[in-house]
Design a protein around this motif. Structure first.
Motif, mmCIF file in Angstrom:
data_model
loop_
_atom_site.group_PDB
_atom_site.id
_atom_site.type_symbol
_atom_site.label_atom_id
_atom_site.label_comp_id
_atom_site.label_asym_id
_atom_site.label_seq_id
_atom_site.Cartn_x
_atom_site.Cartn_y
_atom_site.Cartn_z
ATOM 1 N N VAL A 78 0.833 -1.208 0.000
ATOM 2 C CA VAL A 78 0.000 0.000 0.000
ATOM 3 C C VAL A 78 0.869 1.260 0.000
ATOM 4 C CG1 VAL A 78 -1.941 -1.174 1.121
ATOM 5 C CG2 VAL A 78 -0.219 -0.013 2.535
ATOM 6 N N ILE A 79 2.064 1.164 0.625
ATOM 7 C CA ILE A 79 2.967 2.324 0.591
ATOM 8 C C ILE A 79 3.513 2.496 -0.820
ATOM 9 C CG2 ILE A 79 5.122 3.286 1.483
ATOM 10 C CD1 ILE A 79 4.617 1.816 4.092
ATOM 11 N N GLN A 80 3.838 1.383 -1.487
ATOM 12 C CA GLN A 80 4.309 1.454 -2.862
ATOM 13 C C GLN A 80 3.257 2.073 -3.779
ATOM 14 O OE1 GLN A 80 5.960 -2.820 -3.122
ATOM 15 N NE2 GLN A 80 6.986 -1.775 -4.787
ATOM 16 N N GLN A 81 1.997 1.705 -3.550
ATOM 17 C CA GLN A 81 0.912 2.210 -4.390
ATOM 18 C C GLN A 81 0.618 3.683 -4.150
ATOM 19 O OE1 GLN A 81 -2.297 -0.449 -3.421
ATOM 20 N NE2 GLN A 81 -1.188 -2.261 -4.173
ATOM 21 N N GLY A 82 1.145 4.229 -3.068
ATOM 22 C CA GLY A 82 0.946 5.639 -2.779
ATOM 23 C C GLY A 82 -0.335 5.947 -2.043
ATOM 24 N N THR A 83 -1.096 4.928 -1.687
ATOM 25 C CA THR A 83 -2.338 5.177 -0.947
ATOM 26 C C THR A 83 -2.070 5.513 0.509
ATOM 27 O OG1 THR A 83 -2.524 2.801 -0.514
ATOM 28 C CG2 THR A 83 -3.658 3.661 -2.464
ATOM 29 N N THR A 84 -0.893 5.122 1.003
ATOM 30 C CA THR A 84 -0.493 5.413 2.385
ATOM 31 C C THR A 84 0.959 5.873 2.379
ATOM 32 O OG1 THR A 84 -1.992 3.748 3.292
ATOM 33 C CG2 THR A 84 -0.177 4.472 4.707
ATOM 34 N N ALA A 85 1.247 6.924 3.131
ATOM 35 C CA ALA A 85 2.619 7.430 3.227
ATOM 36 C C ALA A 85 3.317 6.807 4.422
ATOM 37 C CB ALA A 85 2.609 8.954 3.357
ATOM 38 N N LEU A 86 4.616 6.595 4.288
ATOM 39 C CA LEU A 86 5.399 6.023 5.385
ATOM 40 C C LEU A 86 5.643 7.105 6.431
ATOM 41 C CD1 LEU A 86 6.993 3.649 6.574
ATOM 42 C CD2 LEU A 86 9.000 4.481 5.349
ATOM 43 N N SER A 87 4.875 7.058 7.505
ATOM 44 C CA SER A 87 5.010 8.032 8.583
ATOM 45 C C SER A 87 5.853 7.425 9.703
ATOM 46 C CB SER A 87 3.633 8.403 9.121
ATOM 47 O OG SER A 87 3.022 7.262 9.722
ATOM 48 N N PRO A 88 6.313 8.241 10.650
ATOM 49 C CA PRO A 88 7.060 7.681 11.791
ATOM 50 C C PRO A 88 6.254 6.648 12.567
ATOM 51 C CG PRO A 88 7.377 10.052 11.674
ATOM 52 C CD PRO A 88 6.325 9.714 10.663
ATOM 53 N N GLU A 89 4.916 6.859 12.679
ATOM 54 C CA GLU A 89 4.088 5.892 13.404
ATOM 55 C C GLU A 89 4.048 4.543 12.681
ATOM 56 O OE1 GLU A 89 2.339 10.015 14.121
ATOM 57 O OE2 GLU A 89 3.143 8.889 12.436
ATOM 58 N N ILE A 90 3.935 4.602 11.355
ATOM 59 C CA ILE A 90 3.926 3.351 10.583
ATOM 60 C C ILE A 90 5.283 2.663 10.684
ATOM 61 C CG2 ILE A 90 3.807 2.409 8.244
ATOM 62 C CD1 ILE A 90 1.666 4.427 7.606
#
Length: 542
Positions: A78-90
């Protein structure tokens, strides 16, 4: 050992490699932005590793690792697809997932609430649902990872800048909304000779990983056995050298024999001539002796040629054997050598988490990451370095507010420098924090009853500061989960001494502390001084 147990052991080794690769790649991704070319490349690699780990776990029937790996694979997707950004919490959730898998491999029990929270958060990330509270500590603050380019002079401005408001580094940090930050610069690698060189970087400005090489996994015990056999070859070489010296002694004896023969040869020739003139009257015994002396001279000349050829052959053979033995020992030692950068990932992860726990802004700089050290020595250095880094962040560095008040950059700097000096490795851990107050250490020494006030007053400030390595001595006013018991530095000293190393310390109040560790490059070979006592020879470690 059964086939299933052997398969399980192989799986555990593979998982260890997967976890290390995921941890290092995740640290790299945190230093990038989605626009960087290496960002997606790292995500694809992590997705591939998680998929491989899932398949390996399914093969050995460890369902929990399979489940966690599958969820991590979905998160990377999902991060690769751009639907979710890699945040510090993730990133925290992913790190916690790696820790859970490591606990399973190590045989440690995972707390049920922590396990449930991680699985829940992984599912939330996949479904785009906001994350729940931090799964490991409700009090842990959010932190971000910022890449500082080593070419950016502003980011590495003097730390005692008199006006922080005019410091470009401070202005850049303001954009991070004053969050606790681990600022990670690009690493600079060093060759084994200590010469620094720039690291090839991608468009994103992050450190490029070394290309994978074909490898064979060999237990260290087998390398130790091979080194022992090479040492036996060294003993055989010494015997060969002794035989060469014996042949040399024989040549000397033979040469003396020839000199003596040359001294009487003129008398022999006169005797032969007189005997020939008086052959009729000469007795048979004398003629026999003269013929023997003539034959003996030919034997003597032939023996001289053969001894000379044998001596030259022995010298050539021993030289060749000596070269092969030294080369074999060097090659075996090189097989045990690993670059210091192989353990950097664990330090980065620890520093990242520690910066968040303490609410401090920390910049970690590693110089000489390419210097190679014996695997046994490198593994033994992990704990001492971990203690030194924790102390530097916890005790040494001030908070961002305190540093700003003192006219320093709000970002505290910790540096690890690795350098090879002959047969030794020098590791230096430096921070630009508050330093060690010698007077305060003096008070603690007296309070703990180690020395009287009169005795401690005679010590220099440097000698006093070395007492921080004494067991149970601490200048911390409170005991925390991180430090305060006075045991960490004692562990550092004991471990370094067990490696036949030494430790030194320099500190200036208000400017920082530098601790240097000197240890042998390898423990498989020792430099010794040979001492002869009577008929015995002793080897003393130099």
């Amino acid at each position: 050992m059964s086939d299933s147990q052997e398969l399980l052991n192989i799986f555990y080794v593979e998982v260890g490699e997967y976890l290390e690769a995921l941890n290092n790649a995740l640290l790299q991704v945190e230093m990038l932005t989605p626009e960087d070319a290496a960002y997606k490349a790292h995500l694809r690699e992590m997705n591939r590793i998680a998929h491989s780990m899932k398949g390996a776990a399914r093969a050995v029937g460890i369902n929990l690792i399979e489940t966690i790996a599958h969820l991590m694979e979905e998160v990377f997707s999902v991060i690769q697809q751009g639907t979710t950004a890699l945040s510090p919490e993730i990133a925290d959730t992913l790190y916690d997932s790696l820790d859970l898998i490591q606990n399973i491999v190590s045989g440690d029990e995972n707390p049920a609430d922590a396990l449930q929270a991680v699985l829940s958060n992984l599912n939330s990330i996949i479904n785009g649902v906001p994350l729940a509270a931090d799964v490991t500590s409700d009090s842990r603050q959010m932190a971000v990872v910022h890449l500082v380019d080593e070419d950016d002079e502003a980011a590495f401005a003097p730390l005692n800048e008199p006006n922080p408001d005019n410091n470009p580094s401070s202005r850049a940090l303001d954009s991070l909304q004053n969050q606790p930050t681990l600022v990670v610069p690009k690493h600079r690698l060093a060759t084994a000779t200590g010469q620094f060189s720039a690291v090839p970087v991608s468009d994103g400005g992050t450190m490029m990983l070394r290309p994978a090489e074909d490898t064979v996994r060999v237990p260290v015990t087998k390398l130790d056995q091979l080194m022992a056999e090479a040492t036996e070859l060294f003993v055989a070489r010494m015997h060969g050298e002794e035989q060469g010296r014996a042949v040399g002694d024989m040549r000397k004896l033979h040469n003396r024999w020839q000199r003596e023969w040359r001294g009487v040869r003129a008398a022999y020739i006169r005797l032969v001539r007189r005997t020939q003139n008086e052959q009729k009257t000469a007795n048979n015994e004398l003629l026999t002796m003269l013929r023997f002396l003539e034959t003996n001279q030919r034997y003597l000349q032939d023996m001289s040629r053969r001894l000379s050829a044998l001596s030259q052959s022995m010298v050539s053979y021993n030289t060749h054997l000596s070269t092969l033995t030294d080369q074999l020992q060097d090659n075996i030692s090189a097989m045990r050598m690993m670059p210091f950068e192989s353990i950097i990932g664990g330090f980065q992860r620890m520093m990242r988490d520690l910066a968040r726990d303490l609410g401090k802004q920390v910049q970690l700089d590693v110089n000489g990451a390419g210097v190679e050290i014996d695997k046994t020595v490198l593994e033994a250095l992990k704990d001492p370095l971990m203690h030194l880094l924790r102390n530097a962040v916890d005790h040494g560095l001030e908070t961002a507010e305190q540093r700003m008040y003192l006219g320093k950059s709000p970002v505290g700097r910790v540096e690890i420098s690795v350098e090879q000096r002959g047969s030794e490795i020098a590791l230096r851990v430096t921070d630009d924090g508050r330093g060690i107050d010698a007077e305060r250490v003096r008070q603690v020494i007296v309070r703990n009853g180690l020395l009287s006030e009169g005795e401690v007053a005679l010590l220099s400030d440097d000698d006093v500061r070395m007492y921080i390595f004494h067991s149970g001595l601490t200048t911390s006013e409170q005991v925390t989960a991180l430090s305060g018991r006075g045991l960490g530095m004692d562990i550092v000293r004991d471990r370094v001494e067990s490696l036949r190393g030494r430790i030194s310390l320099q500190s200036i109040v208000g400017q920082g502390t530098a601790i240097t560790i000197n240890v042998p490059v390898s423990l498989t070979r020792l430099r010794c001084v040979l001492v002869r006592l009577g008929e015995q020879v002793f080897a003393l470690p130099s």
